[in-house]
Design an enzyme around this catalytic site. Structure first.
Site, PDB file in Angstrom:
ATOM      1  N   GLU A 182      -1.537   7.008  -4.808  1.00 29.00           N
ATOM      2  CA  GLU A 182      -1.490   7.753  -6.078  1.00 29.00           C
ATOM      3  C   GLU A 182      -2.039   9.167  -5.984  1.00 29.00           C
ATOM      4  O   GLU A 182      -1.798   9.979  -6.878  1.00 29.00           O
ATOM      5  CB  GLU A 182      -2.238   6.991  -7.184  1.00 29.00           C
ATOM      6  CG  GLU A 182      -3.730   6.960  -6.996  1.00 29.00           C
ATOM      7  CD  GLU A 182      -4.522   6.911  -8.317  1.00 29.00           C
ATOM      8  OE1 GLU A 182      -3.922   6.826  -9.390  1.00 29.00           O
ATOM      9  OE2 GLU A 182      -5.761   6.960  -8.235  1.00 29.00           O
TER      10      GLU A 182
ATOM     11  N   HIS B 144      -2.686   7.946 -11.666  1.00 30.05           N
ATOM     12  CA  HIS B 144      -2.047   9.222 -11.301  1.00 30.05           C
ATOM     13  C   HIS B 144      -0.552   9.062 -11.001  1.00 30.05           C
ATOM     14  O   HIS B 144       0.064   9.991 -10.466  1.00 30.05           O
ATOM     15  CB  HIS B 144      -2.764   9.846 -10.102  1.00 30.05           C
ATOM     16  CG  HIS B 144      -4.125  10.366 -10.430  1.00 30.05           C
ATOM     17  ND1 HIS B 144      -4.308  11.516 -11.149  1.00 30.05           N
ATOM     18  CD2 HIS B 144      -5.362   9.882 -10.169  1.00 30.05           C
ATOM     19  CE1 HIS B 144      -5.618  11.734 -11.301  1.00 30.05           C
ATOM     20  NE2 HIS B 144      -6.270  10.756 -10.726  1.00 30.05           N
TER      21      HIS B 144
ATOM     22  N   HIS C 218      -9.110   2.910  -6.818  1.00 30.69           N
ATOM     23  CA  HIS C 218      -9.415   3.894  -7.875  1.00 30.69           C
ATOM     24  C   HIS C 218     -10.791   4.541  -7.790  1.00 30.69           C
ATOM     25  O   HIS C 218     -10.932   5.705  -8.146  1.00 30.69           O
ATOM     26  CB  HIS C 218      -9.236   3.308  -9.277  1.00 30.69           C
ATOM     27  CG  HIS C 218      -9.571   4.250 -10.386  1.00 30.69           C
ATOM     28  ND1 HIS C 218      -8.835   5.385 -10.662  1.00 30.69           N
ATOM     29  CD2 HIS C 218     -10.585   4.271 -11.293  1.00 30.69           C
ATOM     30  CE1 HIS C 218      -9.370   6.029 -11.689  1.00 30.69           C
ATOM     31  NE2 HIS C 218     -10.420   5.387 -12.080  1.00 30.69           N
TER      32      HIS C 218
ATOM     33  N   HIS D  75     -12.363   5.261  -5.144  1.00 29.20           N
ATOM     34  CA  HIS D  75     -12.380   6.069  -3.914  1.00 29.20           C
ATOM     35  C   HIS D  75     -13.646   5.804  -3.102  1.00 29.20           C
ATOM     36  O   HIS D  75     -14.090   6.662  -2.351  1.00 29.20           O
ATOM     37  CB  HIS D  75     -12.244   7.571  -4.246  1.00 29.20           C
ATOM     38  CG  HIS D  75     -10.890   7.952  -4.770  1.00 29.20           C
ATOM     39  ND1 HIS D  75     -10.390   9.227  -4.731  1.00 29.20           N
ATOM     40  CD2 HIS D  75      -9.914   7.199  -5.339  1.00 29.20           C
ATOM     41  CE1 HIS D  75      -9.181   9.264  -5.261  1.00 29.20           C
ATOM     42  NE2 HIS D  75      -8.878   8.038  -5.654  1.00 29.20           N
TER      43      HIS D  75
END
Ligand code: FE2
Ligand code: FE2
Ligand code: FE2
Ligand code: FE2
Ligand code: FE2
Ligand code: FE2
Ligand code: FE2
Ligand code: FE2
Lengths: 271, 271, 271, 271
Positions: B39, B68, B178, B180
């Site tokens: 994403e 995203h 998500h 990260h």
């Protein structure tokens, strides 16, 4: 200085594991200071003065808190009598307790410990960036304190990383708590501050962040209040991070995660 | 089946590392399938069709997305022509693209890959619990598919753990994306589903979750829009999780994190 | 048809005012139906079955709920026995109670009443746009029902207005609740649906949205849990909206706010 | 002193209506001061210096802002040259512009105007309660200023009401903005401060809070970025609140809403 920071202690399972393991860890790892986040120590919600004393007795030198600071109403009255308990420093002026403390070792070395809450997806408190920078301007690493530990109790990884970089070179360790999940992103930042975005929890990981699965899952699925959440009671993993600092500069030289007991993959610092 | 799942690929640094390393990882680890969350592959925001093809060409079999998904407007038009790209399945009916796909290996084995978004602290989409359970009722693990991988793109660790338990026994792997940030909580749940609450990112970790530090930090501190966020460009760590499943049941037998390159601690599965 | 909708009834002050005024308002305004949001009727939190019966007895034909639906745990068990109580229709399948009801007048005319929750800044339930549109496709205004009233229990004015336009021409009235603040934006939309983004509350306005000022203010200022919030006990304003519809089409012909008693500016429909 | 406060001016429709009506309203209502929230004046997003000058020229004495303060990047550079533009005072120290101003009438009377943002469901800025109380301790009503107007730009009605009570007796008017919806809860609080939880918008109400319906609705329904939101262009309603204060005390004596033009119900103060 050899420092162990333990993530959120959750309920009896978490306390029992911490109390059982900290004495041997202090010896085995030659620890100078042990700090633990204790916001969930009392049955998952808050910290009672009695449990704060039990954790002290086993070798936890300083306890930090978070969004669950006041779940135990008795702590509001008792926190000012607990010199080694620290609540988030960005609560409003007039909040009981202290946002940071300087813990003095038997040999006279001084360790600043502070607790601060993030604001992204959390209660809007005072600015954690400004307040930690002001704090670290008053307590100069390698000057007035030998080490400085900042517990960033926050939800968003972005805010934790941003605060790590903002304090890089001014603290020994910036360590996240609150997600109850240990992260594998521990490292020493460019200017010498150790960082990990979350220390994880000291609790039973066969759970939903320390709470019994069925009730926690039901809340997401049914969208109704149900049974009260109860801490999971299986064997806890004691999870945290160990660092070794240079007393002259206060900066980090070594860093390694610690996960002992319970069902997570096991690791112990080898320095 | 030997499966590697890679977390959010962020910008050029992330893409370069994935493209450089996936071919050798496929060989070295005898991987059957590689899946990656993409994403943030296009300059940190979204995925272009051209980059989707580059990632395919290097050996990424299926790509997942997240909040995203539509940052690159061209993907809205092109996604229906990209059979190995999967967007969150809990977008409303009528959303372009697909929420899951069955990827067929050269030897005929079938792998379900789905992407779902959490709702806590995120956009309120359709119920991720109900939709993944309906999906896995249609695609029975060990019956119609040999493996099933669910990418849970979500902020809150509690929601990810709850979804892991909800799908335990019905999927091969429930893996978060998500934040990260790679988590150290990977394990095989009680009924055989592998779980990790976040795979981490394939990106430069000397950053704020993949973005250059200065601009990302300024947003928190100054509370004004400033320079546009840009992906950090240092060497990326390729971060993810490897599992080995039993083709008869589709459940997980082995699990290990992978972190290669860049500044994070390095680890590679040893099975 | 002449319809009065009353906003969130808060605590004893709100109930007393509603019970005292509804009988005379029914006569004076020749009302055919009275609907009220009752999510805060029981001491500010939830609705007990006993209070639901009291409100029925005074002339409230149908009661709606909201995010406080289940604050009174006893209602979970009792709601299925209360045919004129409606909870948000976008709770998950399997939730006790009903999301809509068709109330039949003594003369046989039928009024659909539904309750739906917004998702912006609120709990992520099922899609309120899709669910209300499906409902109104099953209950056709001017065909199977003579009037259709949708209580949109939501925080954000944008979501309420969007839902108003989405349902314009398909409902007699789309009316907001939850902010406990009457809005002055009532009007008949382009295709004939009456709209007001919030009906206001039936409660004591010398308060913080119906709760005693000191404790409510302390929560914002002190950022600690304090005394439990208690409903304010001064004289309540009964606040709501009256419409007159065309029985042939179900659409609105007339609209006017009502505010009676207490400290708000007073107004009463003059049609 | 006779004061008119106008809610968020949205786009060309809002500006045109304000510019057309303010001169006649100043005369007709013998206004001493006109204040308007202008955070959406430039095509719905932000305020350009040129438009600030146009609004000044028509008789708006002071303009306030909100979460859209910096949508127009040019304002960041120009705001320090605009003495009658006020941005939220609880932005961090170092933010361009001013959080309050003292506007001096031709006859020498002084009016404090401040802008503050709420934090519930909004960006976590500094504490609006503490900052407004500090401001009003420096500017004493009836002593150093003849009137004090606080624009509370906030989402939650509870936070606005709490701030109203917190400042009761210390300001002439505490007035909400941001929801773009006029509320019917205007009143003079116990200690003499006028209050309305939202002034509404000066914009076209055949819209979703001032934006064209189709695109705004699509965002809720489709959960994808779509066309850019554009201000609705039908005739605007000029919406606001008028108060009359006692110059000796600075407290409010009279209060009435104003809604002129466009499709909302019309009202004009009669004092
Ligand atoms: Fe915790
Ligand atoms: Fe926490
Ligand atoms: Fe991402
Ligand atoms: Fe994401
Ligand atoms: Fe309510
Ligand atoms: Fe509510
Ligand atoms: Fe606005
Ligand atoms: Fe705003």
């Amino acid at each position: 200085m050899r420092i162990l920071f333990l993530g959120d202690i959750v309920g009896r399972a978490g306390r029992d594991a911490v109390i059982a393991r900290v004495p041997e860890l202090r010896k085995r790892l030659s620890l100078d200071v042990v700090i633990a986040n204790a916001e969930n120590a009392s049955h998952g919600f808050g910290l009672s003065a009695a449990i704060a004393r039990d954790l002290s007795a086993c070798g936890v030198d300083v306890m930090t808190l978070g969004n669950h600071s006041w779940d135990r109403k008795d702590l509001v009255a008792e926190i000012d009598g607990l010199p080694n308990v620290v609540r988030p420093l960005n609560y409003p002026p007039g909040t009981p307790g202290q946002g940071s403390t300087v813990f003095t070792l038997a040999d006279g070395r001084r360790v600043l410990v502070a607790n601060v809450m993030g604001r992204l997806f959390m209660d809007p408190l005072d600015d954690p960036f400004r307040m930690t920078q002001e704090l670290l301007a008053r307590h100069r690493l390698g000057m007035t304190v030998h080490a400085a530990i900042i517990d960033v109790h926050a939800e968003a990884s972005s805010e934790k990383w941003a605060l790590g970089h903002a304090l890089d070179g001014k603290a020994s360790l910036v360590i996240g708590t609150h997600t109850h999940t240990p992260t594998a992103d521990h490292r020493i930042l460019t200017r010498g501050t150790a960082f990990q975005s979350d220390a994880g929890m000291c609790g039973d990981y066969d759970s939903v962040i320390g709470m019994q699965k069925e009730a926690a899952l039901a809340r997401f699925v049914r969208k109704m209040p149900g049974e009260r959440l109860q801490p999971a009671e299986g064997e806890a993993t004691v999870a945290g991070l160990m660092i070794e600092t240079d007393d002259a500069t206060g900066l980090a030289r070594k860093i390694a995660p610690l996960r002992q007991g319970g069902i997570l993959s096991q690791t112990i610092p080898d320095f």
